[in-house]
Design a protein around this motif. Structure first.
Motif, PDB file in Angstrom:
ATOM      1  N   ASP A  70      39.359  35.195  -6.643  1.00  0.00           N
ATOM      2  CA  ASP A  70      40.967  35.274  -6.578  1.00  0.00           C
ATOM      3  C   ASP A  70      41.407  36.696  -6.857  1.00  0.00           C
ATOM      4  N   VAL A  71      40.261  37.666  -7.312  1.00  0.00           N
ATOM      5  CA  VAL A  71      40.533  39.022  -7.581  1.00  0.00           C
ATOM      6  C   VAL A  71      41.072  39.769  -6.380  1.00  0.00           C
ATOM      7  N   ILE A  72      42.257  40.658  -6.682  1.00  0.00           N
ATOM      8  CA  ILE A  72      42.937  41.353  -5.372  1.00  0.00           C
ATOM      9  C   ILE A  72      42.766  42.846  -5.678  1.00  0.00           C
ATOM     10  N   ASN A  73      42.630  43.160  -7.135  1.00  0.00           N
ATOM     11  CA  ASN A  73      42.629  44.628  -7.275  1.00  0.00           C
ATOM     12  C   ASN A  73      41.514  44.706  -8.554  1.00  0.00           C
ATOM     13  N   ILE A  74      40.706  45.946  -8.484  1.00  0.00           N
ATOM     14  CA  ILE A  74      39.734  46.170  -9.570  1.00  0.00           C
ATOM     15  C   ILE A  74      39.781  47.659  -9.891  1.00  0.00           C
ATOM     16  N   ARG A  75      39.857  47.977 -10.810  1.00  0.00           N
ATOM     17  CA  ARG A  75      39.715  49.400 -11.382  1.00  0.00           C
ATOM     18  C   ARG A  75      38.577  49.580 -12.229  1.00  0.00           C
ATOM     19  N   THR A  76      38.057  50.416 -11.965  1.00  0.00           N
ATOM     20  CA  THR A  76      36.409  50.659 -12.786  1.00  0.00           C
ATOM     21  C   THR A  76      36.531  52.129 -13.457  1.00  0.00           C
ATOM     22  N   TYR A  77      35.923  52.225 -14.739  1.00  0.00           N
ATOM     23  CA  TYR A  77      35.850  53.464 -15.333  1.00  0.00           C
ATOM     24  C   TYR A  77      34.493  53.559 -15.842  1.00  0.00           C
ATOM     25  N   LEU A  78      33.630  54.471 -15.148  1.00  0.00           N
ATOM     26  CA  LEU A  78      32.538  55.074 -15.571  1.00  0.00           C
ATOM     27  C   LEU A  78      32.261  56.164 -16.170  1.00  0.00           C
ATOM     28  N   THR A  79      31.334  56.206 -17.257  1.00  0.00           N
ATOM     29  CA  THR A  79      31.341  57.372 -18.120  1.00  0.00           C
ATOM     30  C   THR A  79      30.045  58.361 -17.272  1.00  0.00           C
ATOM     31  N   ASP A  80      29.550  57.776 -16.231  1.00  0.00           N
ATOM     32  CA  ASP A  80      28.721  58.608 -15.482  1.00  0.00           C
ATOM     33  C   ASP A  80      28.637  58.217 -13.930  1.00  0.00           C
ATOM     34  N   ILE A  81      29.573  59.163 -13.060  1.00  0.00           N
ATOM     35  CA  ILE A  81      29.691  58.372 -11.871  1.00  0.00           C
ATOM     36  C   ILE A  81      28.687  58.689 -10.906  1.00  0.00           C
ATOM     37  N   THR A  82      27.571  59.087 -11.285  1.00  0.00           N
ATOM     38  CA  THR A  82      26.321  59.249 -10.787  1.00  0.00           C
ATOM     39  C   THR A  82      25.390  57.887 -10.607  1.00  0.00           C
ATOM     40  N   LYS A  83      25.957  56.924 -11.606  1.00  0.00           N
ATOM     41  CA  LYS A  83      25.526  55.616 -11.498  1.00  0.00           C
ATOM     42  C   LYS A  83      26.344  54.592 -10.751  1.00  0.00           C
ATOM     43  N   LEU A  84      27.088  54.981  -9.972  1.00  0.00           N
ATOM     44  CA  LEU A  84      28.110  54.195  -9.249  1.00  0.00           C
ATOM     45  C   LEU A  84      27.032  53.159  -8.376  1.00  0.00           C
ATOM     46  N   ASP A  85      26.047  53.572  -7.910  1.00  0.00           N
ATOM     47  CA  ASP A  85      25.234  52.430  -7.085  1.00  0.00           C
ATOM     48  C   ASP A  85      24.781  51.456  -8.050  1.00  0.00           C
ATOM     49  N   GLU A  86      24.210  51.903  -9.054  1.00  0.00           N
ATOM     50  CA  GLU A  86      23.697  50.994 -10.041  1.00  0.00           C
ATOM     51  C   GLU A  86      24.858  49.961 -10.582  1.00  0.00           C
ATOM     52  N   TYR A  87      25.950  50.315 -10.828  1.00  0.00           N
ATOM     53  CA  TYR A  87      27.190  49.641 -11.046  1.00  0.00           C
ATOM     54  C   TYR A  87      27.428  48.435  -9.868  1.00  0.00           C
ATOM     55  N   GLY A  88      27.411  49.240  -8.645  1.00  0.00           N
ATOM     56  CA  GLY A  88      27.894  48.350  -7.486  1.00  0.00           C
ATOM     57  C   GLY A  88      27.073  47.271  -7.181  1.00  0.00           C
ATOM     58  N   THR A  89      25.491  47.701  -7.488  1.00  0.00           N
ATOM     59  CA  THR A  89      24.812  46.392  -7.089  1.00  0.00           C
ATOM     60  C   THR A  89      25.039  45.307  -7.679  1.00  0.00           C
ATOM     61  N   VAL A  90      25.198  45.664  -9.169  1.00  0.00           N
ATOM     62  CA  VAL A  90      25.573  44.204 -10.084  1.00  0.00           C
ATOM     63  C   VAL A  90      26.902  43.916  -9.607  1.00  0.00           C
ATOM     64  N   ARG A  91      27.793  44.707  -9.286  1.00  0.00           N
ATOM     65  CA  ARG A  91      29.081  44.036  -8.934  1.00  0.00           C
ATOM     66  C   ARG A  91      29.276  43.241  -7.869  1.00  0.00           C
ATOM     67  N   ARG A  92      28.206  43.570  -6.552  1.00  0.00           N
ATOM     68  CA  ARG A  92      28.138  42.837  -5.598  1.00  0.00           C
ATOM     69  C   ARG A  92      27.679  41.260  -5.733  1.00  0.00           C
ATOM     70  N   GLN A  93      26.873  41.212  -6.905  1.00  0.00           N
ATOM     71  CA  GLN A  93      26.474  39.955  -7.284  1.00  0.00           C
ATOM     72  C   GLN A  93      27.663  38.938  -7.768  1.00  0.00           C
ATOM     73  N   PHE A  94      28.799  39.620  -8.105  1.00  0.00           N
ATOM     74  CA  PHE A  94      29.730  38.792  -8.778  1.00  0.00           C
ATOM     75  C   PHE A  94      31.006  38.684  -7.617  1.00  0.00           C
ATOM     76  N   LEU A  95      31.196  39.873  -7.026  1.00  0.00           N
ATOM     77  CA  LEU A  95      32.276  39.857  -5.927  1.00  0.00           C
ATOM     78  C   LEU A  95      31.672  39.850  -4.674  1.00  0.00           C
ATOM     79  N   ASN A  96      31.168  39.058  -3.967  1.00  0.00           N
ATOM     80  CA  ASN A  96      30.369  38.939  -2.966  1.00  0.00           C
ATOM     81  C   ASN A  96      30.986  38.525  -1.519  1.00  0.00           C
ATOM     82  N   GLY A  97      32.299  38.363  -1.596  1.00  0.00           N
ATOM     83  CA  GLY A  97      33.220  38.031  -0.417  1.00  0.00           C
ATOM     84  C   GLY A  97      33.683  39.234   0.137  1.00  0.00           C
TER      85      GLY A  97
END
Length: 128
Positions: A70-97
């Motif tokens: 049911d999530v329609i908008n997400i805002r993410t705050y990272l302390t190291d943007i170079t880790k975006l892929d690492e974050y994205g890999t886990v995020r896709r496990q939860f938001l997979n649609g």
């Protein structure tokens, strides 16, 4: 329209008494929007923290009859943007649609010095 502020007992409790974790905005047709406060989690790695954040978000949504779907908008705050892929890999496990609208920001630090990621979401709940 009715607005309810909540920190449900069925989900991990906020780290401070100065905010509510969920704002529920009820519409006359029975639908609702859920605005979740930014969530952080413990963990040694960004992946562990991200997993904890999404588990907490799922629990908060569930306490209001919603899910991660049911999530329609997400805002993410990272302390190291170079880790975006690492974050994205886990995020896709939860938001997979179909992915929600999204913004990602790099910030110098978060509420807790050990936090590497903070995520806030908006979800739309259909009438029951």
């Amino acid at each position: 329209m009715q607005i309810t502020l909540d920190s449900p007992a069925s989900a991990p409790q906020p780290l401070s008494p100065y905010y509510s974790q969920v704002a529920r905005v009820e519409h006359a047709d029975g639908s609702a929007l859920l605005f979740l406060s930014g969530q952080i989690a413990e963990g040694a790695t960004l992946a562990e923290q991200t997993r904890g954040v999404f588990e907490t978000i799922a629990a908060l949504l569930n306490s209001h009859g919603a899910s991660l779907a049911d999530v329609i908008n997400i805002r993410t705050y990272l302390t190291d943007i170079t880790k975006l892929d690492e974050y994205g890999t886990v995020r896709r496990q939860f938001l997979n649609g179909t992915p929600p609208t999204s913004m990602t920001f790099e910030v110098p630090r978060l509420f807790r010095p050990e936090a590497r990621v903070e995520v806030e979401v908006v979800a739309a709940v259909q009438p029951s």
